[in-house]
Design an enzyme around this catalytic site. Sequence first.
Site, PDB file in Angstrom:
ATOM      1  N   GLU A  24     -10.300   1.386  -2.724  1.00 28.87           N
ATOM      2  CA  GLU A  24     -10.483  -0.027  -2.959  1.00 28.87           C
ATOM      3  C   GLU A  24     -11.615   0.150  -3.355  1.00 28.87           C
ATOM      4  O   GLU A  24     -11.767  -1.223  -4.046  1.00 28.87           O
ATOM      5  CB  GLU A  24     -10.874  -0.061  -1.303  1.00 28.87           C
ATOM      6  CG  GLU A  24      -9.725  -0.509   0.096  1.00 28.87           C
ATOM      7  CD  GLU A  24     -10.293  -1.317   1.620  1.00 28.87           C
ATOM      8  OE1 GLU A  24     -10.244  -2.535   1.583  1.00 28.87           O
ATOM      9  OE2 GLU A  24     -10.953   0.083   1.938  1.00 28.87           O
ATOM     10  N   LYS A  72     -12.240  -9.928   1.450  1.00 26.21           N
ATOM     11  CA  LYS A  72     -12.777  -9.841   2.873  1.00 26.21           C
ATOM     12  C   LYS A  72     -12.468 -10.286   3.377  1.00 26.21           C
ATOM     13  O   LYS A  72     -11.720  -9.668   4.408  1.00 26.21           O
ATOM     14  CB  LYS A  72     -13.963 -10.021   2.101  1.00 26.21           C
ATOM     15  CG  LYS A  72     -14.730  -9.832   3.907  1.00 26.21           C
ATOM     16  CD  LYS A  72     -16.023  -8.246   4.096  1.00 26.21           C
ATOM     17  CE  LYS A  72     -16.117  -8.072   5.122  1.00 26.21           C
ATOM     18  NZ  LYS A  72     -15.799  -6.570   5.539  1.00 26.21           N
ATOM     19  N   ASN A 127      -8.021 -23.984   1.100  1.00 24.83           N
ATOM     20  CA  ASN A 127      -8.442 -23.117   1.251  1.00 24.83           C
ATOM     21  C   ASN A 127      -6.332 -22.757   1.925  1.00 24.83           C
ATOM     22  O   ASN A 127      -6.558 -23.890   2.364  1.00 24.83           O
ATOM     23  CB  ASN A 127      -8.694 -22.126   2.457  1.00 24.83           C
ATOM     24  CG  ASN A 127     -10.721 -21.704   1.719  1.00 24.83           C
ATOM     25  OD1 ASN A 127     -10.560 -21.987   0.909  1.00 24.83           O
ATOM     26  ND2 ASN A 127     -11.221 -21.320   2.784  1.00 24.83           N
ATOM     27  N   GLY A 128      -6.311 -22.312   1.939  1.00 21.76           N
ATOM     28  CA  GLY A 128      -4.376 -22.324   2.391  1.00 21.76           C
ATOM     29  C   GLY A 128      -3.003 -22.559   1.191  1.00 21.76           C
ATOM     30  O   GLY A 128      -3.595 -22.387   0.769  1.00 21.76           O
ATOM     31  N   HIS A 150       6.409  19.019   4.033  1.00 15.11           N
ATOM     32  CA  HIS A 150       7.244  17.691   3.858  1.00 15.11           C
ATOM     33  C   HIS A 150       7.759  17.010   2.678  1.00 15.11           C
ATOM     34  O   HIS A 150       8.123  15.715   2.378  1.00 15.11           O
ATOM     35  CB  HIS A 150       7.682  16.926   5.174  1.00 15.11           C
ATOM     36  CG  HIS A 150       8.194  18.035   6.342  1.00 15.11           C
ATOM     37  ND1 HIS A 150       8.641  18.939   6.509  1.00 15.11           N
ATOM     38  CD2 HIS A 150       7.131  18.484   7.277  1.00 15.11           C
ATOM     39  CE1 HIS A 150       8.681  19.598   7.997  1.00 15.11           C
ATOM     40  NE2 HIS A 150       7.341  18.807   8.203  1.00 15.11           N
ATOM     41  N   LYS A 196     -10.241   3.828   1.641  1.00 13.46           N
ATOM     42  CA  LYS A 196     -11.561   3.584   1.002  1.00 13.46           C
ATOM     43  C   LYS A 196     -11.253   4.063  -0.209  1.00 13.46           C
ATOM     44  O   LYS A 196     -12.179   3.303  -1.389  1.00 13.46           O
ATOM     45  CB  LYS A 196     -12.963   3.912   1.643  1.00 13.46           C
ATOM     46  CG  LYS A 196     -13.350   3.349   3.188  1.00 13.46           C
ATOM     47  CD  LYS A 196     -13.780   1.886   3.395  1.00 13.46           C
ATOM     48  CE  LYS A 196     -13.534   0.479   3.695  1.00 13.46           C
ATOM     49  NZ  LYS A 196     -12.342   1.014   4.711  1.00 13.46           N
ATOM     50  N   CYS A 243     -11.234 -17.307  -0.205  1.00 12.98           N
ATOM     51  CA  CYS A 243     -11.269 -18.690  -1.449  1.00 12.98           C
ATOM     52  C   CYS A 243     -12.390 -19.009   0.196  1.00 12.98           C
ATOM     53  O   CYS A 243     -12.386 -19.037   0.877  1.00 12.98           O
ATOM     54  CB  CYS A 243      -9.852 -19.574  -0.962  1.00 12.98           C
ATOM     55  SG  CYS A 243      -8.582 -19.492  -1.427  1.00 12.98           S
ATOM     56  N   ARG A 302     -16.180 -12.434  -0.197  1.00 13.40           N
ATOM     57  CA  ARG A 302     -15.223 -12.795   0.245  1.00 13.40           C
ATOM     58  C   ARG A 302     -14.315 -12.178  -0.675  1.00 13.40           C
ATOM     59  O   ARG A 302     -12.753 -12.393  -0.429  1.00 13.40           O
ATOM     60  CB  ARG A 302     -14.938 -13.949   1.059  1.00 13.40           C
ATOM     61  CG  ARG A 302     -15.761 -14.491   2.353  1.00 13.40           C
ATOM     62  CD  ARG A 302     -15.409 -15.578   2.763  1.00 13.40           C
ATOM     63  NE  ARG A 302     -14.358 -16.171   2.996  1.00 13.40           N
ATOM     64  CZ  ARG A 302     -14.402 -16.104   4.171  1.00 13.40           C
ATOM     65  NH1 ARG A 302     -15.121 -15.535   4.868  1.00 13.40           N
ATOM     66  NH2 ARG A 302     -13.012 -16.277   4.932  1.00 13.40           N
ATOM     67  N   TRP A 349      -9.894 -17.458  -4.487  1.00 11.23           N
ATOM     68  CA  TRP A 349      -9.376 -15.949  -4.886  1.00 11.23           C
ATOM     69  C   TRP A 349      -8.065 -16.680  -5.239  1.00 11.23           C
ATOM     70  O   TRP A 349      -6.482 -16.893  -3.764  1.00 11.23           O
ATOM     71  CB  TRP A 349      -9.187 -15.294  -3.333  1.00 11.23           C
ATOM     72  CG  TRP A 349      -9.202 -14.243  -3.703  1.00 11.23           C
ATOM     73  CD1 TRP A 349      -9.789 -12.755  -3.809  1.00 11.23           C
ATOM     74  CD2 TRP A 349      -7.702 -12.950  -3.218  1.00 11.23           C
ATOM     75  NE1 TRP A 349      -9.514 -12.030  -3.916  1.00 11.23           N
ATOM     76  CE2 TRP A 349      -7.932 -12.273  -4.001  1.00 11.23           C
ATOM     77  CE3 TRP A 349      -6.380 -14.059  -1.874  1.00 11.23           C
ATOM     78  CZ2 TRP A 349      -7.000 -11.163  -2.734  1.00 11.23           C
ATOM     79  CZ3 TRP A 349      -5.583 -13.131  -2.307  1.00 11.23           C
ATOM     80  CH2 TRP A 349      -5.562 -11.950  -2.475  1.00 11.23           C
ATOM     81  N   GLU A 380      -7.313   5.766   6.634  1.00 11.82           N
ATOM     82  CA  GLU A 380      -8.929   5.402   6.113  1.00 11.82           C
ATOM     83  C   GLU A 380     -10.018   5.988   5.457  1.00 11.82           C
ATOM     84  O   GLU A 380     -10.148   5.269   4.228  1.00 11.82           O
ATOM     85  CB  GLU A 380     -10.083   5.409   7.696  1.00 11.82           C
ATOM     86  CG  GLU A 380     -11.552   4.832   7.657  1.00 11.82           C
ATOM     87  CD  GLU A 380     -11.157   3.082   6.808  1.00 11.82           C
ATOM     88  OE1 GLU A 380     -10.149   2.566   7.301  1.00 11.82           O
ATOM     89  OE2 GLU A 380     -12.550   2.990   6.759  1.00 11.82           O
TER      90      GLU A 380
HETATM   91  C1  G6P Z   1      -8.925  -7.358   4.142  1.00  7.62           C
HETATM   92  C2  G6P Z   1      -9.673  -5.744   3.823  1.00  7.62           C
HETATM   93  C3  G6P Z   1     -10.076  -5.426   4.535  1.00  7.62           C
HETATM   94  C4  G6P Z   1      -9.824  -5.279   5.925  1.00  7.62           C
HETATM   95  C5  G6P Z   1      -8.327  -5.750   6.753  1.00  7.62           C
HETATM   96  C6  G6P Z   1      -8.352  -6.857   7.661  1.00  7.62           C
HETATM   97  O1  G6P Z   1      -7.911  -6.486   3.422  1.00  7.62           O
HETATM   98  O2  G6P Z   1     -10.803  -5.848   2.638  1.00  7.62           O
HETATM   99  O3  G6P Z   1     -11.409  -4.381   4.992  1.00  7.62           O
HETATM  100  O4  G6P Z   1      -9.560  -4.222   6.979  1.00  7.62           O
HETATM  101  O5  G6P Z   1      -8.521  -7.242   5.752  1.00  7.62           O
HETATM  102  O6  G6P Z   1      -9.486  -7.806   8.082  1.00  7.62           O
HETATM  103  P1  G6P Z   1      -9.662  -8.084   9.832  1.00  7.62           P
HETATM  104  O7  G6P Z   1     -11.045  -9.126   9.267  1.00  7.62           O
HETATM  105  O8  G6P Z   1      -9.076  -8.926   9.904  1.00  7.62           O
HETATM  106  O9  G6P Z   1     -10.477  -6.465  10.270  1.00  7.62           O
END
Ligand code: G6P
Length: 605
Positions: free
Chosen positions: A485, A600, A96-97, A501, A482, A2, A27, A70, A478
């Site tokens: 995502e 984000k 927000n929250g 395994h 990606k 949000c 975001r 969001w 990682e």
């Molecule tokens: C969200 C984002 C990720 C990010 C993670 C941690 O899930 O989509 O891309 O790695 O938060 O965010 P931060 O701001 O704590 O690195």
Amino acid sequence: MCGIFGYVGTRTAEPLLLEGLRTLEYRGYDSAGIYVPEYGAVKAVGPIDALAAKLTEPVPGTSGIAHTRWATHGEPTEANAHPHQDMSGGVWLVHNGIVENYQELRDGLKMQGVSFTSETDTEVLVKLIGTLYKGDIADAVTNALAQVRGAYGLAVMSPREPDRIVVARMGSPIVLGLGTDGNFVASDPSALLAHTKDVIYLDDGELAVITADSHAVRTISTAEQREKRPERIEWDVEAMKKDGFAHYMEKEIFEAPQVIENTLRGRLITEKGRAKLGGMESVLDELSRLNRLQLVGCGSAYYASEVGRYWLEEYAGLPVEVELASEYRYKRNLPDTKSALLAVSQSGETADTRACIQKAKEHDLTTLGVVNAVGSTIARETDAGVYNHAGPEIAVASTKAFISQLTVFALLTLLIGRSRDMTQADGQAIARALEELPGVLQSVLKQAPKLQQVAERYADYRDTIFIGRKFHTPIAHEGALKLKEVAYIHAEGYAGGELKHGPIAMLDEQFPVIAMAPQDDVYEKMVSNIAEVKARKAPVLAFVSEGDTEVAQLVDDVIELPRVHPLVQPIVSTVPLHLLAYYVGIAKGYDVDKPRNLAKSVTVE
Ligand code: G6P
């Protein structure tokens, strides 16, 4: 997640509010709305354009608040979108929250005859403020918040006082922007950049009243005035543009060489094989005496921490533990005063990561941060730390911030290693490898067209496994993250040695494997793992060192990468993995900058 934006001043508010919301789009959100006291509220599900399309007539008024939502609790509908109002339309709020005791507050309000149209905690909050409103909106918010438990960043207005916005913060960021023709508020300083660089970050438990030409901050619980000096944001608005790239994600991947230069600037003393990190000066002694270091983070920040663990143990001789922040916060921590907690977070606002810092403080541990967003909560709450200096990252999926997190871990490895058992010669070799890295990555990025071709061939598979060993195990994770995502492909990251395994049972012609196989000290092991995969007829795409012929004979597709110092190899390997995910995502026609269901910065648990 949000986003909040607000303006009070001399300019027409509506275009500013819409523009503010657009800067918060990155975001992640699913509905949006604005409230302008002289006009009323307008909300829409979907993009900001859908909201703008509803605003066909000129909207008068020089103040207002706006929100991108969001969905966490409750569907993304117009009814659930913010701003929300009290019973009489005398109070409007964006939030927000999460209000934790909303059920109890709701029951109390119902007994007073207040009715509800939604199940949301935000509706309870605004209606509570409404029942307490006697003509001073700041007092009503203060009195309401005295009854509230939970996390909030909020902005409140009343049509009876259109020249004031009241904001408050507990756990969810609120930043004031001090402009020349009015004042602003936002949940993210990047939304203020187009108007001002002078900002005031509210701390938890603070409330502020802004008007066109004034701002006043006080504590919520005791109404004590707080004199807060404005801080200057260093990022400029140009850094938030796409610069001719099709997507922010593409731009941010291509920024990697520059990002590394920025992260390293002034921090390497190559001739001595040392690193200098100003933000860590106050804890240097302690770092050299630590028994162990605990790293926490979420998502990509967690995988960067995993790489950090390998390096700190291998090159600096420091025992390290890595935990997902969402796990660390609830597990039993065995007291060890000779350890410290290092939190890694691009945004510096992630709720789970923040909770770890609180927990570590309760155990009297020193808290450290590796944070990109300057002035963010984690940067301010930790005892010492390092800024990434990667500049604003707009695409939801983290790429350049991840690269810079790895670079910071390389610097920390030098810093801590040289105060332990790392020799000067080893330190010099690492420092030189880091210095050369921007140029090396330029050459890696030249392979983008080839990666795009490969990506298009792999775009139609439903599943894939990324494998790596040692430093490249977290890189495999990682790469898989990606691809999940931005391309919505089921992808898993595995340590190569673990394949047999379990996961090898799934492999066949329709289940490709992406193998990280640079010529490092586990290369031969990885070659065996690739042979095991090929024996099951799975297609293999391998990332190898330049000139490697052994793996090339085994696999279907090969991408060659420059040979560098083993410590920096994972950084070199990450860039093509990020490009791969990006190209698969666009081959499938997805909005790679704003993947579905993701945010984000995850400021709620
Ligand atoms: C969200 C984002 C990720 C990010 C993670 C941690 O899930 O989509 O891309 O790695 O938060 O965010 P931060 O701001 O704590 O690195």
